[in-house]
Enzyme design. Structure first.
Site, PDB file in Angstrom:
ATOM      1  N   SER A   1      81.902  18.817   5.046  1.00 22.45           N
ATOM      2  CA  SER A   1      81.439  19.423   6.290  1.00 22.45           C
ATOM      3  C   SER A   1      80.072  20.050   6.055  1.00 22.45           C
ATOM      4  O   SER A   1      79.676  20.324   4.921  1.00 22.45           O
ATOM      5  CB  SER A   1      82.429  20.511   6.725  1.00 22.45           C
TER       6      SER A   1
ATOM      7  N   TYR B   1      87.369  28.209   5.143  1.00 24.90           N
ATOM      8  CA  TYR B   1      86.969  26.827   5.428  1.00 24.90           C
ATOM      9  C   TYR B   1      85.677  26.493   4.687  1.00 24.90           C
ATOM     10  O   TYR B   1      85.569  25.441   4.044  1.00 24.90           O
ATOM     11  CB  TYR B   1      86.780  26.644   6.932  1.00 24.90           C
TER      12      TYR B   1
END
Length: 302
Positions: free
Chosen positions: A161, A174
């Site tokens: 990501s 995350y």
């Protein structure tokens, strides 16, 4: 002497970068995909199947995986496994090899979004579960499938990501996970080279999935999102993300980024991260959002 060696090394690196390796066609390959029941995983399975791949659909709930396998028809099979369980993943890998005769490509896609809390207020279990799924889940997926990938001289793609280098304010577990995934992919790339296998990472922006919707479900997270230009938070379709990843696999690329704006930010990440941190530090709405998140986290549930 040292300068000459450095220049020769740089020259070889550039030469490798501009020389395209032979195409790794997905036709007939076995692609093992975690988190395949919905969202990006399901879209990637569909697009890989269109390219002629056989797909091993892996996830926590068997019923939606079986539905997708039935939709795809021949060359698709469902395997139940939670990425927090090394034993379940090992069984899924073993069953996929038994079903298809091997595994050529692994796409470690399973992931969850954490609640939008600060490091000071997030529930300990929520933080650690996010890391367990989003980072250690990818590690377990790699470990379970690696013998088959080495045998086939295949390719592993870890789904990363932009949060591997974006500031993780209100999404620390995350961001921590995706930074770890980046290092895992880089390590694998080097360690697999002598075996004729390859690995890569996908640096993906925001995708139109349930995961993205969950991540920005509350006002605090929305405030963080609105603190950066809209071009950086506009969602891309799951099909576009899936095709970008599959194209990278067919090139055995060490990395792929999508949408297009991610690549220049990644290339100049030292500047990107410094500017981003400074903007977030001095944005009044961001600081208000952090305070609101802290207050909300401390309020008793009704």
């Amino acid at each position: 002497m040292i300068l000459d060696d450095a220049l020769r090394l740089a020259g070889r690196t550039v030469a490798r970068a501009v020389t395209r390796p032979p195409r790794y066609d997905l036709e007939g390959r076995v692609v093992f995909i975690t988190g395949a029941a919905r969202g990006l995983g399901a879209a990637t399975a569909r697009r890989a199947h269109v390219r002629g791949a056989r797909v091993a659909l892996v996830g926590r709930r068997l019923a939606p995986l079986q539905e997708l396998a039935a939709e795809l028809g021949s060359g698709a099979a469902a395997f139940e496994a939670d990425v927090t369980s090394a034993e379940q993943l090992q069984q899924a890998a073993t069953d996929a090899v038994a079903t298809f005769g091997g595994i050529d490509v692994v796409i470690a896609n399973a992931g969850i979004a954490p609640p939008s809390h600060t490091v000071a207020t997030i529930d300990t279990d929520a933080f650690e579960r996010t890391v367990d799924v989003d980072l250690l889940g990818q590690w377990r997926t790699v470990r379970a499938t690696l013998p088959a990938v080495l045998e086939s001289r295949g390719h592993i793609l870890l789904v990363g990501s932009i949060y591997a280098f974006f500031n993780g304010v209100l999404a620390a577990p995350y961001a921590v996970s995706k930074a770890g995934v980046e290092q895992l992919a880089r390590t694998l790339r080097v360690e697999l080279a002598s075996h004729g296998a390859t690995a890569g990472i996908a640096y993906l922006g925001f995708i139109d999935t349930d995961l993205a919707a969950d991540a920005f479900a509350d006002a605090s997270a929305q405030a963080i999102r609105q603190a950066v230009p809209r071009v950086f938070t506009r969602e891309m379709t799951v099909t576009a993300a899936a095709d970008a990843m599959l194209d990278a696999i067919e090139r055995r690329a060490p990395q792929v980024s999508a949408p297009a704006w991610v690549r220049p930010l990644l290339a100049f990440r030292s500047v990107t991260t410094a500017v981003m941190d400074d903007v977030l530090l001095h944005n009044r709405n961001v600081q208000t959002a952090i305070s609101d998140a802290e207050v909300a986290a401390r309020q008793p549930e009704s």
